[in-house]
Design an enzyme around this catalytic site. Structure first.
Site, PDB file in Angstrom:
ATOM      1  N   ASP A 107       6.033   5.009  12.121  1.00 32.12           N
ATOM      2  CA  ASP A 107       7.040   5.955  12.591  1.00 32.12           C
ATOM      3  C   ASP A 107       8.331   5.215  12.933  1.00 32.12           C
ATOM      4  O   ASP A 107       9.431   5.631  12.586  1.00 32.12           O
ATOM      5  CB  ASP A 107       6.495   6.717  13.806  1.00 32.12           C
TER       6      ASP A 107
ATOM      7  N   ASN B  50      -1.949   8.008   5.038  1.00 34.69           N
ATOM      8  CA  ASN B  50      -3.273   7.778   4.451  1.00 34.69           C
ATOM      9  C   ASN B  50      -3.664   6.337   4.706  1.00 34.69           C
ATOM     10  O   ASN B  50      -2.975   5.419   4.282  1.00 34.69           O
ATOM     11  CB  ASN B  50      -3.236   8.041   2.939  1.00 34.69           C
TER      12      ASN B  50
ATOM     13  N   LYS C 126      -5.644   3.171   4.064  1.00 38.47           N
ATOM     14  CA  LYS C 126      -6.354   2.645   2.903  1.00 38.47           C
ATOM     15  C   LYS C 126      -7.544   1.790   3.305  1.00 38.47           C
ATOM     16  O   LYS C 126      -8.584   1.787   2.682  1.00 38.47           O
ATOM     17  CB  LYS C 126      -5.402   1.819   2.034  1.00 38.47           C
TER      18      LYS C 126
END
Lengths: 192, 253
Positions: A141, A163, A165
């Site tokens: 962010d 997402n 990983k």
């Protein structure tokens, strides 16, 4: 790894020309930095000398200038306290050296890119030995926000979609992929 | 030139042996593998320990937070809610258990003179001074598979002046997801988070996080969260998250 930044353009805001330097610049090597982090830092410092990259300084507190501007333009006066809260600190700098977020950002205004090298310390733990998903979200962010800010002025996160990983062990280099949608603020409309 | 820089960054990160993707772990049928029921997970989670519980009122809690806390405490007697303890480290929560082999993290190149060995803290308990960082308590409902988190951000969590950093709210939601996922179905790792911010959350004010498990399938737990003011008039954020199911193993004696 690509960091995507979706930006909606509303109005261009005057950038803060000269910010008060009231604190130590934390975006510089300290003894807690791993060799990897230091290596990347040196690599990009070279790029700064060579061309359009710039190292972004980073302070514990929002400057009083920023506070006044933000307060005046964007917030309902009833909601916000008069003075900057004593002891308020920028979240990602609220840690002693090496314990939390160790990071440095470099920007390239020609390409509209921001690169952040990040090392998570032992106070950012989630599952034992790994970085907390929320800590990763916070640094992403901050990075994507910086990118948007340099492109368009004051911004606020509207949507963050991450997402993961693979789990990131503490003290390792960050690897995450994120898209961020930022709204730019119109000084003629209050937020609250 | 830029690409090379990124490739270097990516390569440097892979010092520890790590499965390429968690999916290579054996896929077990939902009946047999995740045999730990919510009830057994909860009772293990709540067993008596000496660890300090940080999810208890202190002087920094606003009257709002205190009164809502009391309300929920009453519901733990009558309506099946459980107050979750909150220790300094997740290691304390899962004592006697460990991550599956292949997922033990090692820090090869850590600068070792920074913190005493073992001073690891869960991120949402990183700031220990009362009222400065995360003040929160989570209530969990085993049958409904829901959680409520009462969250009061302190001044060290600032982003925009006077308001909580978006990342700090995201972390609080992720942590509530994490405990919910663990107790509802052995969810361990965040796979994805999608958060939509609606309104700024002032430092020192109360946010109520409503989390529920929407579905469990394919070794994944799907959850959603609304973070709002107590009177539900202001929504701070909405978030959905997916967690990976993974059984912890007993530590060898």
């Amino acid at each position: 790894f690509p960091l995507l930044c979706g930006i909606t353009v509303r109005t261009l805001l005057p950038s803060f020309a000269s910010e008060e330097v009231i604190d130590k610049d934390h975006a510089l090597p300290n003894p807690s930095w791993s060799t990897d982090l230091r290596f990347l830092f040196d690599q990009f410092m070279k790029k700064c000398e060579e061309g359009s990259w710039k190292r972004l300084p980073s302070y514990k507190r929002n400057s009083t200038q920023k506070f006044q501007d933000f307060k005046t333009h964007y917030v309902d006066p009833k909601l916000l306290k008069e003075e900057q809260m004593p002891g308020a600190q920028l979240f990602t700098r609220s840690f002693e050296d090496g314990l939390g977020f160790e990071y440095v950002m470099f920007c390239n205004d020609v390409e509209n890119r921001v690169v952040c090298f990040f090392q998570g310390g032992p106070h950012l733990q989630g599952m034992p030995g790994f970085t907390h998903g929320g800590a990763i979200a916070a640094i992403i962010d901050a990075t994507v926000g910086t990118c948007a800010f340099r492109a368009r002025g004051i911004v606020m996160t509207a949507n963050l979609n991450i997402n993961y990983k693979r789990p990131i062990p503490l003290e390792e280099t960050l690897y995450s992929e994120a898209t961020g949608l930022f709204i730019t603020l119109d000084p003629n409309k209050k937020l609250t | 030139m830029m690409k090379k820089g990124f490739q270097v960054a990516a390569r440097l990160g892979h010092h520890t042996p790590f499965p390429r993707t968690l999916r290579i772990l054996p896929r077990l049928s939902s009946a047999s593998a995740f045999g730990s029921s919510t009830d057994s997970l909860v009772s293990r989670f709540l067993r008596k320990t000496d660890f300090k519980d940080y999810a208890l009122p202190n002087a920094s809690w606003s009257p709002d937070m205190l009164s809502l806390y009391q309300e929920f405490l009453k519901k733990t007697n009558s309506e099946g809610w459980i107050k979750l303890p909150s220790f300094k480290s997740n290691r304390d929560h899962v004592q006697g258990l460990k991550l599956p082999s292949g997922l033990i993290a090692t820090s090869a190149h850590l600068s070792s003179d920074i913190s005493p060995p073992g001073d690891y803290r869960i991120f949402t308990r990183c700031i220990q001074v009362a009222g400065q960082g995360y003040e929160y308590v989570i209530f969990f409902h085993p049958t409904k598979k829901k959680s409520i988190c009462l969250f009061q951000p302190g001044p060290y969590l600032e982003g925009p002046p006077g308001f909580a950093h978006g990342g700090s709210l995201t972390a609080m939601i992720d942590e509530t997801f994490s405990k919910t996922a663990y107790l509802a179905g052995e969810g361990l790792f965040t796979m994805s988070l999608n958060i939509r911010f609606k309104n700024l959350l002032p430092v020192g004010s109360l946010a109520v996080l409503n989390v529920q498990v929407d579905k469990i399938e394919d070794q994944k737990l799907y959850m959603s969260c609304i973070a709002q003011s107590r009177d539900q008039q202001t929504v701070f954020a909405k978030c959905s998250g997916v967690f990976l199911q993974l059984s912890l193993e007993k530590e060898s004696p």
